[in-house]
Design a protein around this motif. Sequence first.
Motif, short mmCIF file in Angstrom:
data_model
loop_
_atom_site.label_atom_id
_atom_site.label_comp_id
_atom_site.label_asym_id
_atom_site.label_seq_id
_atom_site.Cartn_x
_atom_site.Cartn_y
_atom_site.Cartn_z
N LYS A 1 36.94 4.64 19.86
CA LYS A 1 37.62 5.87 19.44
C LYS A 1 38.11 6.66 20.65
CE LYS A 1 38.92 9.08 16.52
NZ LYS A 1 39.90 8.81 15.45
N THR B 1 41.89 7.61 21.59
CA THR B 1 42.31 9.00 21.73
C THR B 1 42.94 9.27 23.10
OG1 THR B 1 40.44 9.60 20.33
CG2 THR B 1 41.49 11.39 21.53
N ILE C 1 35.93 15.17 20.70
CA ILE C 1 36.10 14.33 19.52
C ILE C 1 34.94 14.66 18.59
CG2 ILE C 1 36.04 11.94 18.67
CD1 ILE C 1 37.24 11.09 21.39
#
Lengths: 459, 206
Positions: free
Chosen positions: A184, A188, A271
Amino acid sequence: MSRTLYDKLVDAHKVCDLPDGDMLIYVDFHIMNEYTSPQAFSGLDTKGFNVWRPEAHLAVVDHVNATRGSAPHDAASKLLIDNLQANCTKHGIAFYGLGDPRQGIEHVVVPEQGLVAPGMLIACGDSHTTTYGAYGALGFGIGTSEVEHVLATQTLRYKRMQTMRVTIDGDTALGVTAKDIIMKVVQTVGAGGANGFAVEFAGAAIRGLDMAGRMTVCNMAVELGARAALIAADEKTKTALQGHSHSGQFAFNGESWISDQDAIFNQEVSISGADIEPLITWGTSPDQSIPITANVPCAVDYISSEAKAALARSLRYMGLSEGQSARSIQIDTAFIGSCTNSRIEDLREAANILDGRQVAAGVEAIVVPGSAMTRIKAEAEGLRAIFEAAGFEWRPEAGCSMCLAMNDDIAMDGERVASSTNRNFEGRQGRGARTHLMSPAMVAAAAIAGHLADVRDFK
Amino acid sequence: MKDKQMTKTIMGIAAPLPLANVDTDVIMPKRFLITITREGLGDGAFADLRFDNAGQLRPDFILNNAPWTRASILIVGDNFGCGSSREHAVWGMRQLGINACIGTGFAGIFYDNARKNGLALPIVSPATRDFLLQFSSDARGHEISIDLESRMITAGDISASFEMDDATQTGLIRGRDDTLDTLEHAGAIRDYEAGLNKEMRISVLK
Ligand code: SF4
């Protein structure tokens, strides 16, 4: 002045400033493998340099060795292995070669042997040396010329980098692993989004990870371009240091290997843990990932013509169509291994999914433990039996294997692999081979289903 | 050891290679890495882009087409050189005759490897890179020049500045051996070591 963990590590290892703007930093410990070191040793020999401090180096065989048995699979690999051993003998350097119970993938061996501790500076001719940041140590990859430099001087030329903090707060959902967290982050920040940065991972989701999970996160930080990845040392780190052959040997007194409370980072990314789902890559760069519940992107999702062209190129190589659902992607091979995900914790995670289930017909499933010690432990715990009962092939020797396919574990042209590794580049697992990166549990789920699958359906 | 020759300007035909994230597996496929020397890697550079499965030159690859067969400079996409630390990628590019890559940013280890081997990596703005991509796409094969000392690139009537850290610039111009340079600081290294207590000096068990 408040300092980041990264700055404390650099300050503690600075030998002197150089007139051209670089500095010399001291390398506490240096690891070598058989394929990025030969030319460094021949460089030493040609120039007549000695190894500055032989006891501060370790060499392991991991990239080219076969994993089906301990004999090298061809003469060229044997030459690389023998060459490393000869160089180590000549210079008095520790060598964990084939048949040695301590042998394995360098980044699995080092923590297992207790050779990493908070505050250390570790270099290795391998980009995934960022792994050691999990212990609050500064680890980074170097090229062969720099391997020669470390051997001859125990130092490196260095330029202080900028700092980035990636905070992942909030709980992650069930089925989400350390691999999904770092995938992730790569998605990102983007591949290369952290070029020139040392990245510190922070937040509850990171604190909650065990050491193996933290190593997975720091390991793959290089896929976003980070030359260093760090996680503050805490009680878990301290516990992990105990009980190894080398433990207690290394301690920087008087420093706390965490960033000061009010330290300022050049860049902050945050995040939410709740936003992370089990991910898979669909393309040929580690940042080309989607949740397992989603579909492969379409050209209309992108604005620039370069991005559209890159999508088309990736899809062509991967043999996928726009908008295809992740779960419709059929696999030929399932691979569990690599310095990202071949520790005992990773094997347990996969075995947990495989227990009592069967690999789908037509899928070739392979597991290569990260080190000889990991293999022995896994066998003692009964994990081997679970893997084999499910239809996985359990490799008796440890190594990088199909992570980069430098030995005989090569995927064929067009072969599609669900892989617990770290790079899905074109040709990485073999010319024309198609790699989908995911967590070991997700690889296990895909092996059972015969196509990419949601691990949460297998609990 | 003697200092290598000083290089202040790099001139040549440039080839556009606009792909982003060109990794070192693409620059130097692993089958060329099973070697203990630095030689013979020119054939490996971009091998899977240059040659098809049968070993024939692929007409769709820029370096296989005139005038770019003579290119000594590449104009590259973002994050060029990412992936593995293999210096073989840089050795192979040098042996293929590449003296510089111009891009908006490079992966860290590749950047350091390049400098050690005299491969210049000027960093330019996206606008300059896009202009250079266009300029180098012209089949008439106009040369461009990279002045390392003034950190300026000249292509036709256009000049643009580039970024390069001082140490890399000095290293490229002087072409000296870093290891040799560092050994001049042996005293400082010994002083640093003297300040370490016993626990801070690792000794790996054989
Ligand atoms: S397992 Fe893969 S990424 Fe890790 S060191 Fe080996 S080849 Fe490199």
